[in-house]
Design a protein around this motif. Structure first.
Motif, PDB file in Angstrom:
ATOM      1  N   LEU A  69      -9.032   7.438  11.800  1.00  0.00           N
ATOM      2  CA  LEU A  69     -10.411   7.918  11.876  1.00  0.00           C
ATOM      3  C   LEU A  69     -10.714   8.900  10.743  1.00  0.00           C
ATOM      4  O   LEU A  69     -11.808   8.906  10.184  1.00  0.00           O
ATOM      5  N   THR A  70      -9.725   9.730  10.416  1.00  0.00           N
ATOM      6  CA  THR A  70      -9.918  10.686   9.306  1.00  0.00           C
ATOM      7  C   THR A  70     -10.142   9.948   7.997  1.00  0.00           C
ATOM      8  O   THR A  70     -11.020  10.286   7.198  1.00  0.00           O
ATOM      9  N   THR A  71      -9.344   8.874   7.789  1.00  0.00           N
ATOM     10  CA  THR A  71      -9.499   8.068   6.565  1.00  0.00           C
ATOM     11  C   THR A  71     -10.876   7.415   6.528  1.00  0.00           C
ATOM     12  O   THR A  71     -11.564   7.433   5.508  1.00  0.00           O
ATOM     13  N   SER A  72     -11.293   6.828   7.687  1.00  0.00           N
ATOM     14  CA  SER A  72     -12.614   6.190   7.752  1.00  0.00           C
ATOM     15  C   SER A  72     -13.724   7.203   7.503  1.00  0.00           C
ATOM     16  O   SER A  72     -14.689   6.938   6.792  1.00  0.00           O
ATOM     17  N   ASN A  73     -13.598   8.385   8.091  1.00  0.00           N
ATOM     18  CA  ASN A  73     -14.612   9.428   7.921  1.00  0.00           C
ATOM     19  C   ASN A  73     -14.706   9.865   6.467  1.00  0.00           C
ATOM     20  O   ASN A  73     -15.791  10.087   5.932  1.00  0.00           O
ATOM     21  N   THR A  74     -13.540   9.971   5.808  1.00  0.00           N
ATOM     22  CA  THR A  74     -13.532  10.355   4.389  1.00  0.00           C
ATOM     23  C   THR A  74     -14.245   9.313   3.548  1.00  0.00           C
ATOM     24  O   THR A  74     -15.047   9.630   2.668  1.00  0.00           O
ATOM     25  N   THR A  75     -13.967   8.014   3.852  1.00  0.00           N
ATOM     26  CA  THR A  75     -14.607   6.924   3.106  1.00  0.00           C
ATOM     27  C   THR A  75     -16.119   6.937   3.305  1.00  0.00           C
ATOM     28  O   THR A  75     -16.895   6.828   2.355  1.00  0.00           O
ATOM     29  N   LEU A  76     -16.556   7.063   4.589  1.00  0.00           N
ATOM     30  CA  LEU A  76     -17.995   7.091   4.878  1.00  0.00           C
ATOM     31  C   LEU A  76     -18.671   8.292   4.241  1.00  0.00           C
ATOM     32  O   LEU A  76     -19.787   8.192   3.725  1.00  0.00           O
ATOM     33  N   SER A  77     -18.000   9.437   4.251  1.00  0.00           N
ATOM     34  CA  SER A  77     -18.576  10.643   3.642  1.00  0.00           C
ATOM     35  C   SER A  77     -18.764  10.447   2.147  1.00  0.00           C
ATOM     36  O   SER A  77     -19.782  10.839   1.574  1.00  0.00           O
ATOM     37  N   ASN A  80     -21.689   8.076   1.628  1.00  0.00           N
ATOM     38  CA  ASN A  80     -22.949   8.784   1.914  1.00  0.00           C
ATOM     39  C   ASN A  80     -23.311   9.734   0.780  1.00  0.00           C
ATOM     40  O   ASN A  80     -24.472   9.852   0.400  1.00  0.00           O
TER      41      ASN A  80
END
Length: 293
Positions: A69-77, A80
């Motif tokens: 989830l941290t990796t996904s959040n970093t990618t989405l951030s 964005n």
């Protein structure tokens, strides 16, 4: 007597057979209780060991999920941030182009006023010559000069008007792209139940993601995605809408759906490049109505 009394006292301190049996039974009971307690503790220890193993596995699983989830959040951030920067740059560029159009419009107005003034001066000079009955060289020279100035100014006005038209077209292309991009961001963030429509939105979003702020590049992306949408995501094509969405498309009386159907009919007759951005925007509105977003 003394000897007899001594022996008698010692025998009184001895345990009788009944006492011995009672003590044995008491010790055996205590031994049984301790054995039972030991078995219970052994079983509890085994259960606790199993629970610790299970909890350890659960913790490892949760840690892996947190990492994912941290990796996904970093990618989405990151994505964005890129889109936000692009939108900011587009907005700044549009404001700058609007200022340029305003300046050009003011210049055109000024030059047009100058032309009118020169035309009036020419009329006045011609009238003066006619009334005086003379052909003055100076007046003729002035008329020639003024006429040349008018021709030059007219050419400048035409050049400025052409430049203004180009800037207006660029501004429109960037405004269209920004409008589509903003609405797509909302749709990508929304939950779209229809699988085909969700795929179509994701495809449009990917196709319209760019760090470029060049009007011609952005217009090219809109054209490409409008062509893809028209050929693949309506009621026929390689990624056509589902049966229920098609039924909604064919039967709905909602204004947005009716307008979208009308636009599709017009574009089917003759592809009109001027309607490319509107096709994408109406497709987004169609999905919003169908999914009740």
């Amino acid at each position: 007597m003394l000897i007899g009394m001594s022996v008698s006292c010692e025998k009184q301190d001895w345990f009788s057979p009944e006492d011995v049996d009672a003590l044995k039974a008491q010790h055996q009971t205590q031994l049984n209780e301790l054995t039972f307690a030991n078995n219970t503790l052994t079983t509890s220890a085994a259960d606790l060991t199993t629970q610790v193993t299970t909890l350890t596995t659960t913790v490892e699983t949760l840690q892996a999920e947190v990492t994912s989830l941290t990796t996904s959040n970093t990618t989405l951030s990151s994505e964005n941030t890129t889109l936000t920067a692009t939108n900011t740059a587009n907005t700044t560029t549009i404001l700058g182009l609007n200022d340029d159009v305003t300046d050009l419009t003011a210049q055109v107005a000024t030059l047009t006023g100058n032309i009118a003034t020169l035309d009036a001066q020419i009329v006045t000079l011609n009238t003066t010559i006619t009334n005086s009955g003379a052909t003055t060289t100076d007046l003729t020279t002035q008329i020639t000069t003024l006429t040349t100035s008018v021709t030059t100014l007219t050419a400048q006005v035409a050049t400025l008007e052409a430049a203004a038209d180009v800037l207006e077209a660029d501004i429109l292309a960037m405004k269209n792209f920004k409008s589509i991009r903003d609405k797509l961001d909302v749709m990508v963030a929304a939950t779209i139940a229809d699988v085909n429509l969700n795929k179509a939105i994701d495809s449009l979003s990917i196709g319209l993601t760019s760090t470029s702020i060049t009007p011609s590049v952005l217009k090219g992306l809109v054209t490409a995605e409008a062509n893809w949408l028209f050929n693949n995501a309506v009621t026929s094509g390689t990624t056509s809408m589902t049966t229920s969405a098609t039924a909604f498309y064919n039967t709905s009386t909602d204004t947005n759906v009716v307008n979208y159907k009308t636009l599709i009919t017009e574009l089917t007759a003759a592809w009109n490049a001027a309607k490319e951005p509107q096709l994408i925007l109406w497709f987004i509105e169609f999905i919003k109505e169908y999914e009740n977003l």
